[in-house]
Design a protein around this motif. Structure first.
Motif, PDB file in Angstrom:
ATOM      1  N   ASP A   1      -9.584  12.385   5.126  1.00 17.96           N
ATOM      2  CA  ASP A   1      -9.802  13.830   5.091  1.00 17.96           C
ATOM      3  C   ASP A   1      -9.694  14.402   3.673  1.00 17.96           C
ATOM      4  N   ALA A   2     -10.571  15.350   3.416  1.00 16.21           N
ATOM      5  CA  ALA A   2     -10.648  15.977   2.093  1.00 16.21           C
ATOM      6  C   ALA A   2     -10.929  17.465   2.277  1.00 16.21           C
ATOM      7  N   PRO A   3      -9.893  18.299   2.355  1.00 12.27           N
ATOM      8  CA  PRO A   3     -10.097  19.741   2.513  1.00 12.27           C
ATOM      9  C   PRO A   3     -10.509  20.383   1.197  1.00 12.27           C
ATOM     10  N   SER A   4     -10.768  21.681   1.226  1.00 12.96           N
ATOM     11  CA  SER A   4     -11.272  22.369   0.045  1.00 12.96           C
ATOM     12  C   SER A   4     -10.218  22.556  -1.037  1.00 12.96           C
ATOM     13  N   ASP A   5      -8.948  22.435  -0.716  1.00 15.40           N
ATOM     14  CA  ASP A   5      -7.881  22.534  -1.718  1.00 15.40           C
ATOM     15  C   ASP A   5      -8.092  21.481  -2.815  1.00 15.40           C
ATOM     16  N   VAL A   6      -7.750  21.826  -4.059  1.00 15.15           N
ATOM     17  CA  VAL A   6      -8.040  20.957  -5.205  1.00 15.15           C
ATOM     18  C   VAL A   6      -7.025  19.839  -5.391  1.00 15.15           C
ATOM     19  N   THR A   7      -5.954  19.814  -4.585  1.00 18.10           N
ATOM     20  CA  THR A   7      -4.874  18.858  -4.820  1.00 18.10           C
ATOM     21  C   THR A   7      -5.341  17.419  -4.735  1.00 18.10           C
ATOM     22  N   LEU A   8      -6.215  17.098  -3.795  1.00 16.22           N
ATOM     23  CA  LEU A   8      -6.684  15.725  -3.661  1.00 16.22           C
ATOM     24  C   LEU A   8      -7.422  15.284  -4.919  1.00 16.22           C
ATOM     25  N   LEU A   9      -8.376  16.074  -5.369  1.00 17.59           N
ATOM     26  CA  LEU A   9      -9.157  15.699  -6.546  1.00 17.59           C
ATOM     27  C   LEU A   9      -8.270  15.599  -7.786  1.00 17.59           C
ATOM     28  N   ARG A  10      -7.327  16.512  -7.929  1.00 11.14           N
ATOM     29  CA  ARG A  10      -6.401  16.459  -9.070  1.00 11.14           C
ATOM     30  C   ARG A  10      -5.520  15.214  -9.001  1.00 11.14           C
ATOM     31  N   THR A  11      -5.105  14.838  -7.786  1.00 11.86           N
ATOM     32  CA  THR A  11      -4.267  13.644  -7.624  1.00 11.86           C
ATOM     33  C   THR A  11      -5.048  12.380  -7.976  1.00 11.86           C
ATOM     34  N   LEU A  12      -6.290  12.307  -7.531  1.00 10.29           N
ATOM     35  CA  LEU A  12      -7.119  11.150  -7.854  1.00 10.29           C
ATOM     36  C   LEU A  12      -7.262  10.997  -9.370  1.00 10.29           C
ATOM     37  N   ARG A  13      -7.483  12.103 -10.046  1.00 12.91           N
ATOM     38  CA  ARG A  13      -7.657  12.041 -11.504  1.00 12.91           C
ATOM     39  C   ARG A  13      -6.345  11.728 -12.210  1.00 12.91           C
ATOM     40  N   ARG A  14      -5.245  12.287 -11.735  1.00 14.62           N
ATOM     41  CA  ARG A  14      -3.960  11.979 -12.360  1.00 14.62           C
ATOM     42  C   ARG A  14      -3.648  10.499 -12.231  1.00 14.62           C
TER      43      ARG A  14
ATOM     44  N   THR B   1       0.827  -1.196   0.000  1.00 17.54           N
ATOM     45  CA  THR B   1       0.000   0.000   0.000  1.00 17.54           C
ATOM     46  C   THR B   1       0.867   1.254   0.000  1.00 17.54           C
ATOM     47  N   ASP B   2       0.534   2.169  -0.889  1.00  9.15           N
ATOM     48  CA  ASP B   2       1.209   3.450  -1.022  1.00  9.15           C
ATOM     49  C   ASP B   2       0.504   4.465  -0.136  1.00  9.15           C
ATOM     50  N   ILE B   3       1.267   5.240   0.631  1.00  6.42           N
ATOM     51  CA  ILE B   3       0.709   6.254   1.522  1.00  6.42           C
ATOM     52  C   ILE B   3       1.198   7.618   1.074  1.00  6.42           C
ATOM     53  N   LEU B   4       0.266   8.482   0.684  1.00 12.31           N
ATOM     54  CA  LEU B   4       0.597   9.856   0.334  1.00 12.31           C
ATOM     55  C   LEU B   4      -0.026  10.793   1.360  1.00 12.31           C
ATOM     56  N   VAL B   5       0.787  11.662   1.938  1.00 16.28           N
ATOM     57  CA  VAL B   5       0.286  12.764   2.748  1.00 16.28           C
ATOM     58  C   VAL B   5       0.371  13.987   1.854  1.00 16.28           C
ATOM     59  N   LEU B   6      -0.769  14.447   1.393  1.00 13.78           N
ATOM     60  CA  LEU B   6      -0.806  15.469   0.351  1.00 13.78           C
ATOM     61  C   LEU B   6      -0.515  16.857   0.903  1.00 13.78           C
ATOM     62  N   ASP B   7       0.255  17.630   0.146  1.00 12.90           N
ATOM     63  CA  ASP B   7       0.411  19.049   0.438  1.00 12.90           C
ATOM     64  C   ASP B   7      -0.840  19.743  -0.074  1.00 12.90           C
ATOM     65  N   VAL B   8      -1.724  20.089   0.856  1.00 10.26           N
ATOM     66  CA  VAL B   8      -2.990  20.750   0.525  1.00 10.26           C
ATOM     67  C   VAL B   8      -3.051  22.147   1.128  1.00 10.26           C
ATOM     68  N   GLY B   9      -1.894  22.732   1.420  1.00  9.49           N
ATOM     69  CA  GLY B   9      -1.890  24.007   2.119  1.00  9.49           C
ATOM     70  C   GLY B   9      -2.351  23.798   3.548  1.00  9.49           C
ATOM     71  N   HIS B  10      -3.132  24.751   4.067  1.00  6.32           N
ATOM     72  CA  HIS B  10      -3.624  24.625   5.440  1.00  6.32           C
ATOM     73  C   HIS B  10      -4.753  23.595   5.467  1.00  6.32           C
ATOM     74  N   GLY B  11      -4.410  22.379   5.836  1.00  8.96           N
ATOM     75  CA  GLY B  11      -5.389  21.305   5.857  1.00  8.96           C
ATOM     76  C   GLY B  11      -4.703  19.965   5.979  1.00  8.96           C
ATOM     77  N   ASN B  12      -5.497  18.920   5.954  1.00  8.05           N
ATOM     78  CA  ASN B  12      -4.985  17.560   5.999  1.00  8.05           C
ATOM     79  C   ASN B  12      -5.672  16.715   4.944  1.00  8.05           C
ATOM     80  N   SER B  13      -4.901  15.837   4.312  1.00  9.57           N
ATOM     81  CA  SER B  13      -5.480  14.842   3.416  1.00  9.57           C
ATOM     82  C   SER B  13      -4.439  13.772   3.154  1.00  9.57           C
ATOM     83  N   ALA B  14      -4.878  12.513   3.189  1.00 11.06           N
ATOM     84  CA  ALA B  14      -3.993  11.392   2.902  1.00 11.06           C
ATOM     85  C   ALA B  14      -4.685  10.444   1.943  1.00 11.06           C
ATOM     86  N   LEU B  15      -3.894   9.851   1.072  1.00  8.75           N
ATOM     87  CA  LEU B  15      -4.392   8.896   0.085  1.00  8.75           C
ATOM     88  C   LEU B  15      -3.658   7.582   0.264  1.00  8.75           C
ATOM     89  N   LEU B  16      -4.415   6.507   0.490  1.00 13.81           N
ATOM     90  CA  LEU B  16      -3.854   5.165   0.634  1.00 13.81           C
ATOM     91  C   LEU B  16      -4.359   4.335  -0.539  1.00 13.81           C
TER      92      LEU B  16
END
Length: 299
Positions: A27-40, A2-17
């Motif tokens: 966690d899914a903050p309002s920053d777009v990085t999580l959604l962009r990462t999922l699509r990439r 399993t790959d663990i990413l702790v995303l740089d989302v600015g002021h917030g928290n989000s991790a992708l496993l």
């Protein structure tokens, strides 16, 4: 593995496993990085979306994910917050209703009762806080004479991969820490994602109180690495008191920040050759420090 990413989302928290066939988001903050990462990464389905608590910097991006036509969400786990009366929260509740009608299973409890159901393959996910009884008290309730805030109720989640572990502390505060200690909860982990982005975690706050909280939490976890997920532009995190407390408890621990702290450098840089190649919110503003972290759990 399993790959663990702790995303740089600015002021917030989000991790992708993810391991290629199972995907968990914490966690899914309002920053777009999580959604962009999922699509990439061409993720078409999130098996479990775990929301530690209702604050915007942890839950503000749940609605876009639930409404995305190209990504399905099978399970959403979150705790109720009857004190929350914001437009963002109302939009989230409305999106959950739409998602449920479309087949998403909504689990209105993240507690010590719900952790083992999230395990898969080489990855075990345990909720260490709140306990089921504390979850029943809810935000606005009282625990040991203290009022439970949204931060006090923030889920603390440990992810174990191949025998090594990462502790996602959400926005846990002194109330949560003392509750876990009183119940004999083992918090040990190789990596600690420090709570509240390295900001004020004790109320009423004082430099010494913050330092002691950081010391006590770090001593309980015993991490090799302590990571602060924060945005350079807000709140001047991590606070020096928090860093000092971490250093007092674990002098040899590595400390990393997703974005460059103003306490470390008064100006930002322009060279990011050290980044992992994963999307980082700070790249847009040249504020990355470590950026998005790709963790091996023995870090």
């Amino acid at each position: 593995m399993t790959d663990i990413l702790v995303l740089d989302v600015g002021h917030g928290n989000s991790a992708l496993l993810t391991n290629g066939h199972t995907t968990v988001v914490i966690d899914a903050p309002s920053d777009v990085t999580l959604l962009r990462t999922l699509r990439r990464r061409e993720v078409q389905a999130i098996d479990h979306l775990v929301v530690s608590h209702a604050d915007e910097d942890h839950a503000g991006g749940v609605v876009p994910i639930l409404l995305a036509r190209d990504i399905s969400v099978r399970h959403v786990h979150l705790n109720p917050d009857p004190t929350r009366q914001t437009r963002g929260w109302e939009r989230l509740v409305a999106a959950l209703e739409v998602a449920e009608q479309a087949g998403t299973e909504i689990h209105p409890e993240v507690s010590t009762n719900s952790g083992p159901r999230l395990s898969f393959d080489d990855c075990r996910i345990d909720v260490l806080f709140p306990s089921a009884a504390t979850a029943v008290r809810g935000v606005g309730g009282r625990l040991g004479g203290a009022r439970l805030s949204a931060n006090s109720m923030s889920a603390v989640v440990r992810v174990e991969v191949a025998g090594n572990s990462v502790l996602f502390a959400g926005d846990a505060d002194r109330i949560a820490l003392e509750s876990m200690r009183s119940r004999g909860v083992m918090l040990d982990a190789e990596v600690l994602i420090y709570p509240h982005h390295g900001g004020r975690a004790v109320m009423p706050s004082s430099p010494m109180a913050e330092q002691l909280f950081a010391r006590d939490l770090t001593a309980a976890v015993g991490p090799r690495t302590v990571a602060f997920s924060h945005g350079r532009a807000r709140h001047a995190n991590p606070k020096p008191d928090a860093v000092k407390g971490v250093r007092t408890a674990r002098p040899d621990a590595r400390i990393v920040c997703t974005q460059l702290s103003s306490h470390c450098a008064s100006v930002v840089g322009s060279s990011f050759g050290h980044l992992t190649g994963d999307l980082s919110s700070g790249e847009r503003h040249l504020t990355c420090c470590a950026g998005t972290l790709r963790l091996s759990a023995d870090a």
